[in-house]
Design an enzyme around this catalytic site. Structure first.
Site: not given
Ligand code: FES
Length: 283
Positions: A35, A37, A61, A105
């Site tokens: 996915c 992350d 990221c 995130c």
């Protein structure tokens, strides 16, 4: 290029607490490489059952790394009862905000923390297991997760849900179901928490505050003063009051007041808290 705050860039470039705690009391793992992350959080408690050591490993990221780093700084020194109240919005607030498209995130950070606390309390695996109805098969997002982010963050559109969970960001087949969940949650009578816009940042413990002030002085302030032959020393922190001593060329300098307010205080506002005031030690 994303419009990241200085704190996001700082935590991305200089992530705090990277790695794995040796013999941890708790492990929380969320996300998957497929996915894009993944986050592994480990921590150890001290005798007073506070989080004494916490580390993370994140694949993702800049905002995923910054969110993980921020999470570890937020929860260090907390009891589990305090830590479980930390929300994804607290993580975003700590960083001075995240681009809306990157809010997932902060959600990943909060989920890893919950998985670790559950691991400690139940002894069950620290890996999140999909429970209940899976709405988005592309990203493995359940109905309960979508309900929660909608409620906690006051979300109103499918696009926002995608930003916070990634659900809907693949083939798009789940978008109708997400829409129905949004309508249902927003029309239900008792929202569990205030919407994102009014959420308050997590409170730092005194220890966390001193550590963050010391780090910021070392990394951001001291190099600036040294360029002009100056030096700075942290003398004390009393609540939001930071007392410092200016040394070298900065001592008795005509513009020391400017240095205190426009360099030291301004930098501490950006990296630690806007509530801080800085003053020079009285002789
Ligand atoms: S099932 Fe949700 S994006 Fe494909």
């Amino acid at each position: 290029m994303w419009d990241y705050t200085g704190k996001v860039l700082d935590h991305f470039r200089h992530p705090r607490n990277v790695g794995v705690v040796e013999n941890p009391d708790a492990v929380g793992e969320v996300g998957s490489l497929a996915c894009g992350d993944a986050l592994k959080l480990t921590f150890k408690l001290d005798a007073a059952r506070r989080i004494a050591e916490v580390k993370f490993q994140t694949f993702g990221c800049a905002s995923a790394i910054a969110s993980s780093s921020a999470l570890t700084e937020i929860i260090k020194g907390m009891t589990l009862e305090e830590a479980e109240k930390v929300t994804n919005q607290d993580i975003a607030n700590y960083l001075g905000g995240l681009p809306e498209q990157k809010m997932h995130c902060s959600v990943m950070g909060r989920e890893a923390l919950e998985a670790a606390i559950a691991n400690f309390r139940t002894g069950r695996t620290g890996k999140t297991v999909l429970e209940g109805k899976v709405i988005c098969k592309c990203y493995g997002v359940t109905e309960a997760e979508i309900e929660r982010v909608v409620r906690e963050n006051g979300l109103a559109t499918v696009e926002q849900v995608t930003n916070y969970t990634k659900a809907g960001g693949g083939c798009g087949k789940c978008k109708d179901e997400i829409e129905k969940i949004i309508v249902r949650v927003r029309s239900s009578p008792a929202p569990a928490k205030a919407p994102a816009a009014t959420a308050k940042p997590a409170r730092m413990t005194t220890l966390q505050k001193i550590r963050l002030i010391t780090d910021t002085m070392e990394r951001e302030i001291r190099p600036k003063l040294k360029r002009d032959g100056g030096e700075i020393e942290l003398i004390d922190v009393q609540g939001d009051h930071v007392i410092v001593a200016l040394r070298g060329m900065c001592a008795n300098c005509q513009v020391s007041r400017f240095t205190l307010k426009d360099v030291v205080e301004k930098t501490l506002h950006e990296f630690v808290s806007p509530d801080l005031t800085v003053e020079e030690e009285r002789p």
